[in-house]
Motif scaffolding. Sequence first.
Motif, short mmCIF file in Angstrom:
data_model
loop_
_atom_site.label_atom_id
_atom_site.label_comp_id
_atom_site.label_asym_id
_atom_site.label_seq_id
_atom_site.Cartn_x
_atom_site.Cartn_y
_atom_site.Cartn_z
N ARG A 247 14.51 113.89 -19.56
CA ARG A 247 15.88 114.41 -19.46
C ARG A 247 15.94 115.81 -20.05
NH1 ARG A 247 19.95 109.34 -21.01
NH2 ARG A 247 19.56 108.14 -19.08
N LYS A 250 21.30 120.45 -19.37
CA LYS A 250 21.65 121.12 -18.13
C LYS A 250 21.43 122.62 -18.17
CE LYS A 250 24.74 118.03 -15.66
NZ LYS A 250 26.08 117.81 -15.10
N ALA A 253 17.79 122.90 -17.40
CA ALA A 253 17.36 122.39 -16.09
C ALA A 253 17.55 123.41 -14.98
CB ALA A 253 18.13 121.11 -15.76
N ARG A 254 18.61 124.19 -15.05
CA ARG A 254 18.86 125.14 -13.97
C ARG A 254 17.85 126.26 -13.91
NH1 ARG A 254 24.42 128.18 -15.98
NH2 ARG A 254 23.59 129.06 -17.92
N GLU A 268 16.08 113.67 -9.09
CA GLU A 268 16.84 113.90 -10.31
C GLU A 268 18.16 113.16 -10.25
OE1 GLU A 268 19.25 118.03 -9.78
OE2 GLU A 268 17.09 118.23 -10.14
N LYS A 269 18.72 112.91 -11.44
CA LYS A 269 19.99 112.17 -11.56
C LYS A 269 20.85 112.85 -12.61
CE LYS A 269 19.78 108.17 -13.54
NZ LYS A 269 19.49 106.73 -13.79
N ASP A 270 22.11 113.09 -12.26
CA ASP A 270 23.05 113.72 -13.18
C ASP A 270 23.48 112.70 -14.23
OD1 ASP A 270 25.27 114.90 -14.46
OD2 ASP A 270 25.70 116.11 -12.70
N CYS A 271 23.26 113.04 -15.49
CA CYS A 271 23.62 112.14 -16.60
C CYS A 271 24.65 112.79 -17.52
CB CYS A 271 22.38 111.74 -17.39
SG CYS A 271 21.15 110.84 -16.44
N THR A 274 23.11 116.05 -19.42
CA THR A 274 21.68 116.17 -19.15
C THR A 274 21.39 115.84 -17.69
OG1 THR A 274 21.22 113.87 -19.75
CG2 THR A 274 21.10 115.53 -21.52
N VAL A 275 20.17 116.19 -17.28
CA VAL A 275 19.68 115.85 -15.94
C VAL A 275 18.39 115.07 -16.10
CG1 VAL A 275 18.85 116.73 -13.74
CG2 VAL A 275 20.70 117.92 -14.92
#
Length: 323
Positions: A247, A250, A253-254, A268-271, A274-275
């Motif tokens: 994780r 964000k 991650a970008r 990927e999964k949006d949490c 966090t990602v």
Amino acid sequence: MIWQHEPHRSPHCHSYSTPGKRVVKAAEIAERFDISLRTVYRDVKALQESGVPIGAEAGTGYYIVDGYHLPPVMFNKEEAAALLTGEKLMAKFGDRSTDRLFTSAMQKIRAVLRNSDKDYLESLESSMEMFTHSHVQEPQQGFPNRFLSEIQQAVAMQKVIAMDYYTYHNSTVNRREAEPIGIFHVGNSWHLIAYCRLRKDYRDFRIDRIKSLSLLDINYKKSAHLTLREYLDKNHNAEMPLEVKVRFKKEVARYIQERKYYMGFVEEKDCGSTVEMTFMTGSYNYFGQWLLMFTNEVEIMAPASLQDIMRDLCRSVHDHYHK
């Protein structure tokens, strides 16, 4: 090579098919079709007596005399459907050279199918789609991504290649001469394994980072090198990729949208803040070294063994700078 003969000439005759070999041993035919050597000898003799020019080399095997043309190979609809699946895959995972060649081959196959089988294939084709990750785009300018076919020729003919290769870590293009030992596909990219004459060692080259490539009129000895399987067993875990879940915050991650695909990104999964990203890697240690640059901006979800590796890596870095 395909041996076919009319069934009325011998009630026990088989259609013998071998994967492109010029000379085929009787034992190979027997194993391929689960028949006895005696049956092979009998049926080959029947073919020879019916006029099919089959030659024999003592202690080597059988072969079809050059210049003899066999009837066209016919595919049933299930075989054609399997080839259609291959065409779909090659359109997404091949390069421009193999895509063009595979499309040409499929056009020839479609041309000899019965009308009912053509209808079957057209119906199936409209119901099949292949998707890749959204990052897949046209190759960057200057990287034509069309050398897979030429590399295959170099491997088969044992020819040295010359190429201009882009090195990612220092953003430079270097001229290399290399002796190819094989190719493999992983992480949405084709890789060439070759003995680099400049580095005097084996190297893993991403084929889509080759700017130009040519076959030299220089042969090398394949027996002097590792086989592709030996190289992969030693350096990659290609058969059993390892799953990693991490994780990223964000805001971090970008900034890794492009780089993550080189590390075997899957999904990927949006949490929320966090990602969560899933990767497939051939080496936990190598993946852990990449994660080091994100310090406390990343959290390892699985596997637990990767956390132990990270602790060891951090300890090594600490010891290195506190001597």
